[in-house]
Write an enzyme that holds these catalytic residues in place. Structure first.
Site, PDB file in Angstrom:
ATOM      1  N   GLU A 252     -20.781  20.647 -38.751  1.00 30.49           N
ATOM      2  CA  GLU A 252     -21.966  20.174 -38.245  1.00 30.49           C
ATOM      3  C   GLU A 252     -23.041  20.975 -38.978  1.00 30.49           C
ATOM      4  OE1 GLU A 252     -20.019  18.453 -34.257  1.00 30.49           O
ATOM      5  OE2 GLU A 252     -21.193  20.389 -34.320  1.00 30.49           O
ATOM      6  N   GLU A 452     -18.557   8.385 -34.940  1.00 31.23           N
ATOM      7  CA  GLU A 452     -17.595   9.203 -34.573  1.00 31.23           C
ATOM      8  C   GLU A 452     -17.300   9.432 -32.978  1.00 31.23           C
ATOM      9  OE1 GLU A 452     -16.398  12.335 -37.601  1.00 31.23           O
ATOM     10  OE2 GLU A 452     -16.460  13.657 -35.804  1.00 31.23           O
TER      11      GLU A 452
END
Length: 543
Positions: A252, A452
């Site tokens: 991320e 997600e």
């Protein structure tokens, strides 16, 4: 053919969302598949008559792996698509598939359920493991070939971070030669105010410095992407249609303000987080910025009065409602801290755009969902992660603009989380509020979106929440650029009851796009009947 790309940062990759025609070249695969119709013609049985492979790691016990399905669900290409992320341990420490037969049956099941494809996490620590510029892609090539055999698309998530912790069953460290460089130069690792090092990901403070045997981290990531492009060139834009570029811990775009293994082991972590700006490279940048505005005393380190990790924000000097986060010093520091993260993301976006230009693959990256303190004024868990998002400032719109500049798709998780599940445990948390803000930023910048789930729960209620949030993003758009990555394939997914819920979810989320496409295009799109969906209900154990 891969088209050589210009190094100019002004070149913009256009989005390519058209469905390509199926690849017609057949490939040899080391298994023989036999399909036999039952006497009542109501079931189709898949049996693998042999599964040959040179590696002993692919040997599994002689169990009954026959997998029964009703007639396969018809597949169509309009609307939202579902991808399923492979297990962490799909490959062993040597980069070989651990359970080939089980993986084979699992991919067949996904294909029959109408899943569009799989997400394959590609770890730097497995591919470029021992020596710089020495790559081993064999295990990942096998996975892509197997996916193509079953007509599944593949998204590759390029992971430049460490997975797990040393000693755990799923530990994939950074490459050996990178860890060795970190021992010689400890400031390559992130550091907090207490001097604690985080080695999940190389500090972005040395992004462009030759700390890796003459190469910078950005150069090393770029070389890795080029090798990936050249190795998988026959699949690019056909079977392999997406590349997600990891930009920080957990893949991320963020700082390791909270160790990833804590977030993975307990998604209810409520830490404020620590600013990761105390390695010498980050401090040098901070000091230079402070001197540029004539405030030398602001360049000596991060903010004071941030409290302990589990403090109530209102008990700290920096994060409380009227704290120093909203003073000239606080704004200076947070703009620098978040700006460094944005610059890191832009460097990788630029590299990926140039490397994959003309290959037919889409590029994406993922943001973290630090929603623990979203209802406070200062949003401390977001600030320490590098997102300058507060009650008086939108911290996600600049990120969305940057991604849009390079044609990069935004991926965000926690789609299944509900505020109602949080309020009794921690009333300041709002996963729904944070997600809506990011989705609005994506819509404002015309960014395609990959949703997600966090993987924290699997039930009909959470899947319905995914549908609600996907509709929130998609409603009113002239064109639908939404897909969903389900995290992740495993025993839980193939439980009989869960599998029934999941197959219905696949059809439901596809209908979200079909309805929107019908409204915008004025055409009738056919979908499988409810009876057809309900007939496909038998899952398989993932062992």
């Amino acid at each position: 053919m891969v088209i050589a790309s210009s190094s100019s940062s002004n070149i913009s990759t256009s989005f390519n969302y058209n469905t390509r025609s199926k690849h017609t070249r057949f490939v040899q695969f080391p298994s023989t598949y036999t399909f036999r119709s039952c006497s009542n013609r109501s079931l189709t049985r898949l049996t693998i008559s042999s599964c040959q492979h040179s590696s002993k790691s692919h040997h599994i016990n002689d169990l009954d792996y026959e997998f029964q399905h009703d007639l396969p669900i018809p597949r169509w290409h309009k609307g939202s698509k579902v991808f399923v992320t492979l297990p962490f341990d799909t490959l062993d420490s040597q980069g070989k598939i651990k359970k080939l037969k089980v993986l084979t049956y699992s991919l067949k099941a996904l294909s029959l359920a109408g899943v569009e494809g799989i997400v394959m996490e590609v770890y730097w620590g497995l591919v470029e493991k021992d020596l710089p510029l020495s790559y081993d892609w064999r295990g990942y090539l096998e996975i892509v070939a197997l996916a193509r055999h079953f007509g599944l698309k593949v998204r590759a998530a390029l992971a430049f971070h460490e997975l797990g912790v040393a000693g755990s069953s799923c530990w994939i460290p950074l490459p050996y030669w990178v860890r060795h460089a970190m021992l010689e130069e400890p400031d390559m690792a992130y550091s907090d105010r207490f001097g604690r090092k985080n080695k999940e990901y190389i500090s972005l403070g040395c992004d462009v410095l030759p700390v890796l045997k003459g190469r910078s981290p950005i150069q090393a990531y770029s070389d890795f992407m080029r090798s990936f492009r050249d190795t998988f060139k026959e699949y690019l834009g056909i079977t392999l249609n997406g590349v997600q570029v990891g930009m920080g811990p957990g893949g991320e775009l963020r700082y390791p303000s909270c160790p990833s293994h804590k977030l993975a082991s307990s998604w209810r972590t409520r830490e404020l987080g620590d600013f990761q700006c105390y390695d010498k490279y980050m401090l040098a940048s901070l000091n230079a910025c402070a001197q540029n505005i004539g405030m030398h005393e602001w360049g000596n380190g991060g903010p004071l009065g941030t409290g302990n990790l589990m403090h109530n924000p209102e008990e700290t000097k920096f994060f409380k409602s009227d704290g120093s986060w909203n003073t000239p010093y606080g704004r200076f520091f947070l703009e620098w801290y978040s700006g460094m993260l944005l610059l890191h993301g832009e460097r990788l976006c630029m590299a990926a755009e140039n490397i994959f230009l003309g290959t037919g693959v889409s590029i994406s990256t993922k943001l973290a969902g630090m929603h623990w303190h979203y209802r406070t004024d200062s949003h401390p868990s977001e600030l320490t992660a590098g997102y300058y998002n507060t009650s008086v400032r939108d911290g996600y719109l600049p990120i969305a603009r940057m991604l849009g500049k390079y044609g990069v798709i935004l991926c965000c998780n926690w789609f299944e989380l509900l505020d109602s599940d949080e309020k009794d445990v921690y009333p300041h948390s709002s996963p729904e509020g944070l997600l809506r803000q990011i989705l609005l930023a994506a819509r404002a910048c015309d960014l395609p979106l990959d949703g997600e789930n966090s993987g924290g729960s699997f039930n009909e209620r959470s899947l319905q929440q995914v549908l609600r949030m996907s509709k929130f993003y998609s409603e009113g758009l002239d064109e639908l650029f939404f897909s969903f990555n389900f995290v992740r394939m495993g025993k839980t997914l193939f439980d009989r009851q869960n599998w029934a819920c999941f197959t219905e979810f696949v059809q439901d989320i596809s209908r979200v796009g079909n309805v929107q496409a019908k409204l915008n295009l004025g055409v009738q799109l056919s979908a499988p009947s409810t009876s057809t969906v309900k007939r496909t209900r038998t899952g398989m154990p993932y062992c």
